[in-house]
Design an enzyme around this catalytic site. Structure first.
Site, PDB file in Angstrom:
ATOM      1  N   GLU A   1       6.524   4.904   6.563  1.00  0.00           N
ATOM      2  CA  GLU A   1       5.763   5.840   6.627  1.00  0.00           C
ATOM      3  C   GLU A   1       7.007   7.503   6.809  1.00  0.00           C
ATOM      4  O   GLU A   1       6.643   7.825   7.771  1.00  0.00           O
ATOM      5  CB  GLU A   1       4.264   5.943   6.899  1.00  0.00           C
ATOM      6  CG  GLU A   1       4.142   5.538   5.759  1.00  0.00           C
ATOM      7  CD  GLU A   1       1.778   5.138   6.490  1.00  0.00           C
ATOM      8  OE1 GLU A   1       1.183   4.467   5.704  1.00  0.00           O
ATOM      9  OE2 GLU A   1       1.822   5.930   7.333  1.00  0.00           O
TER      10      GLU A   1
ATOM     11  N   THR B   1       0.677  -1.302  -0.375  1.00  0.00           N
ATOM     12  CA  THR B   1      -0.143  -0.419   0.338  1.00  0.00           C
ATOM     13  C   THR B   1       0.959   1.203   0.490  1.00  0.00           C
ATOM     14  O   THR B   1       1.467   1.775  -1.028  1.00  0.00           O
ATOM     15  CB  THR B   1      -1.124   0.175   1.411  1.00  0.00           C
ATOM     16  OG1 THR B   1      -0.592  -0.102   2.247  1.00  0.00           O
ATOM     17  CG2 THR B   1      -2.016  -0.709   1.013  1.00  0.00           C
TER      18      THR B   1
ATOM     19  N   ASN C   1      -0.296  10.720   5.163  1.00  0.00           N
ATOM     20  CA  ASN C   1      -1.610  10.498   6.268  1.00  0.00           C
ATOM     21  C   ASN C   1      -2.602  11.426   6.949  1.00  0.00           C
ATOM     22  O   ASN C   1      -3.683  10.915   7.165  1.00  0.00           O
ATOM     23  CB  ASN C   1      -0.719   9.864   7.996  1.00  0.00           C
ATOM     24  CG  ASN C   1      -0.630   8.639   7.907  1.00  0.00           C
ATOM     25  OD1 ASN C   1      -1.118   8.195   7.969  1.00  0.00           O
ATOM     26  ND2 ASN C   1       0.564   8.029   8.379  1.00  0.00           N
TER      27      ASN C   1
ATOM     28  N   SER D   1      -9.180  10.615   0.795  1.00  0.00           N
ATOM     29  CA  SER D   1      -9.165  10.966  -0.235  1.00  0.00           C
ATOM     30  C   SER D   1      -8.387  11.084  -1.375  1.00  0.00           C
ATOM     31  O   SER D   1      -7.391  10.783  -1.261  1.00  0.00           O
ATOM     32  CB  SER D   1      -9.058  12.261   0.015  1.00  0.00           C
ATOM     33  OG  SER D   1      -8.137  13.002   0.860  1.00  0.00           O
TER      34      SER D   1
ATOM     35  N   THR E   1       2.224  -7.131  12.905  1.00  0.00           N
ATOM     36  CA  THR E   1       2.180  -6.796  11.321  1.00  0.00           C
ATOM     37  C   THR E   1       2.349  -6.516  10.284  1.00  0.00           C
ATOM     38  O   THR E   1       3.240  -6.123   9.362  1.00  0.00           O
ATOM     39  CB  THR E   1       2.022  -8.536  11.245  1.00  0.00           C
ATOM     40  OG1 THR E   1       3.555  -9.220  10.247  1.00  0.00           O
ATOM     41  CG2 THR E   1       1.046  -8.509   9.724  1.00  0.00           C
TER      42      THR E   1
ATOM     43  N   LYS F   1       4.365  -6.474   3.776  1.00  0.00           N
ATOM     44  CA  LYS F   1       4.051  -5.474   3.891  1.00  0.00           C
ATOM     45  C   LYS F   1       3.746  -4.469   5.035  1.00  0.00           C
ATOM     46  O   LYS F   1       2.765  -5.486   5.841  1.00  0.00           O
ATOM     47  CB  LYS F   1       2.721  -5.186   2.390  1.00  0.00           C
ATOM     48  CG  LYS F   1       1.745  -5.627   2.791  1.00  0.00           C
ATOM     49  CD  LYS F   1       0.673  -5.399   3.931  1.00  0.00           C
ATOM     50  CE  LYS F   1       0.615  -3.579   3.330  1.00  0.00           C
ATOM     51  NZ  LYS F   1      -0.702  -2.794   4.159  1.00  0.00           N
TER      52      LYS F   1
END
Lengths: 395, 395
Positions: A267, A143, A390, A395, A180, A169
């Protein structure tokens, strides 16, 4: 990545959410494959997690379907129907029962997943599935990940030479219990499901449950381990079997490697951080303190700013609620000790500490000076990019 | 802010860290002043917190010294010496015993505080102290705050008309247990110290312990309440005295106002967020779930991005570890219900939800549908500015 006997993979574009990229992974497993699983401790798990938990006791798996783009979490009755339909479509493609299909979904929470999109797609995947598509597979389940995460090990199990391949992932909404995101591990070893479960649960504790990006536990965390038995030899029926030791070690190593990859790809992360706590009253206490440090926004932003701000480490130790004596604390960044006996190290050098903070990989070490408890966890820094990613994901 | 009989304030530039601004607050209290306090639950509290805790049982206060720029936390033996020296300098200025001086420090952790800088400064403050310098006082104790935080109430206590003035500082490293940062409340009411302590502890539970900016508990959180008794009348000696009720209400209100100001001024915050949880198994369970939502980086970044991402609210409910049934959850942003019975509200309107998210003040409401437990906490969004502020604070 070597092939794993008894495992074939294919990916496809089902158009769940993303455009112009694969978003479905289909894995076909030979008859006799044993399965084990560890899942999120969220009190609001996703529909696929419910499905896997329900069918894990059967111990048998013939197919895995993973989609990215939609987590099918908090989707109520529709979510349960989507899971059942996906399993039915996959079972038809693989020629097995729906209960032998294991599922995972990742992506947006709360949006209905249209499982009819898998119609045709999974049958097509079954026709194309090959033993050597590991990197493509790891890509299809991404993702916000910036790179696919795979790892492999080769090890002896009794008379057989076996292989273990894993993929993961995850980049955000990552915190233990368990941490995880999604991870799928495959081996051709012959190991009975109950033994597999013990190995996996113990391995997850030392790997995925020791990694955090943001302290937010996903509703969908899923770690599945499949053993096809195609390497031959008699199936291992007891976790105490001494022949298991090299396999156990290789599996643990592989899980740690995958878990670390998740923290490395946190991230917005620019730095990979290892937090080591020693001298705690117990290992459990050390783990809690390590997690308190690893989850502290103030510690993580200081690391992003390359600031050797050990005061914030003290804060994070203090807020953990575990036994700690301010005046016995010692703190190091990398090999530079910055604080000792509850105050700045007399030999403290701002220059030396700053040099450590500029590195891409940073170790934060805390010695509590109380006992023999220790723990190690992995995390990343907290940057503006995390907020950016984030603040505009759905959107 | 009206004057409080028996309270005189002065501020000064002691040059602790900042340049060109005040960084010391000195408060002189008339003889007979009673004191109560609530402090951080950090296991590594600052030296001033240790000092206040040690002298609180005396119940008597004659002076308060607060400095900004240096928290005198994790400063070892030097920190304890700095506290003692500060108290001695203040006691000389106020003409009282060091044990009657209450201290608080805020700013960088881990750097020695040079208390000799207070020499002369506090005596000068004593000469200049006035009853009407409340705004200046609130400014002198600021660190990353963007505005001074003050509140006042006037209320009847028995035959007397009494006033309560409060100030607070805090914008980051704010999480309950207890959440305050620094807050000082003064009244001319005549209330004995043990009663004052009961009032303050109960009030903090519903105010400062219901606010979070980043989940990071400071080593220095300090809330002190001083009652000079100069409004006259007999001192209230029992917390059950029915005459106390209006005062208790006014104090609670004032503490909530100050606590909300802290969340409103959260580092980098653009939105003030109220999280309301109802239908939990108990109030305590509701509070934990509300805090899990209010501390979730993913919920807070979604709010920063004006994204009605209720999936992340579900995630935060799930990770709280408290009883929750996914399929009974209802979630609203403001008055717009976005989810009901564990799935998206059939009447969901993205437009209506987006309109709520664009506001400066946002309520996140969760009904668990399990019982009668409820809680309300306050927080703010998580923006890139938070990362910026905290990635470069120490250096």
């Amino acid at each position: 990545m070597p092939p794993i006997r008894g495992v074939r993979l294919a990916t496809a574009e089902a158009g769940i959410r993303y455009r112009g990229r694969t978003d479905v992974l289909y894995v076909e497993l030979d008859e006799g494959t044993q399965v084990a699983g560890v899942f999120t401790r969220s009190r609001c798990p996703s529909a696929p997690v419910d499905w896997c938990r329900a069918h894990l006791p059967g111990g048998a798996a013939r197919a895995v379907v993973v989609n990215s783009g939609n987590a099918n979490a908090f989707t109520g009755l529709k979510g349960r129907e989507a899971v059942r339909l996906t399993a039915e479509i996959a079972a038809e493609a693989a020629g097995c029962r729906p209960e032998e299909v294991f599922l995972a979904s990742t992506g947006v929470i709360g949006e209905p997943l249209d499982a009819t999109k898998f119609r045709g797609v999974l049958a097509d995947c079954a026709g194309r599935a090959r033993p050597d598509s590991w990197l493509d597979a790891a890509r299809a389940i991404m993702t916000t990940d910036t790179f696919p995460k795979i790892a492999t090990r080769r090890v002896r199990l009794g008379e057989a030479e076996v292989a273990i391949n894993g993929m993961a992932k995850g980049a955000g909404m990552i915190a233990p219990d368990m941490a995880t995101m999604l991870s799928f591990v495959f081996t051709d070893a012959a190991i009975a499901a109950p033994v597999l479960q013990q190995l996996l649960a113990a391995g997850a504790e030392k790997s995925f449950n020791c990694v955090t990006v943001d302290g937010d536990t996903s509703t969908s965390d899923t770690l599945l381990l499949f053993a096809t038995g195609k390497a031959g030899g008699p199936a291992v029926e007891s976790a105490d079997d001494p022949a298991l030791q090299p396999f156990r070690q290789a599996l643990d190593d592989l899980l740690v490697e995958l878990a670390q990859l998740v923290a490395r790809d946190g991230e917005g992360a620019r730095k990979f951080v290892t937090v080591e706590v020693s001298g705690a009253e117990s290992d459990r206490s050390a783990h809690r303190i390590a997690m308190s440090i690893a989850n502290s926004p103030l510690v993580k932003t200081a690391i992003a700013g390359e600031d050797a701000n050990w005061g914030r480490v003290v804060m994070a130790v203090g807020k953990a609620g575990e036994p700690a004596d301010r005046d016995r604390l010692a703190i190091s960044f990398g090999d530079v000790r910055v604080a000792v006996e509850g105050a700045r190290d007399p030999a403290y050098s701002e220059e030396a500490a700053s040099a450590v903070m500029k590195k891409d990989e940073i170790a934060v070490r805390v010695d509590l000076g109380l006992g023999g408890g220790k723990a190690r966890v992995w995390t990343c820094d907290l940057t503006k990019a995390y907020v950016e990613i984030n603040g505009d994901y759905r959107s």
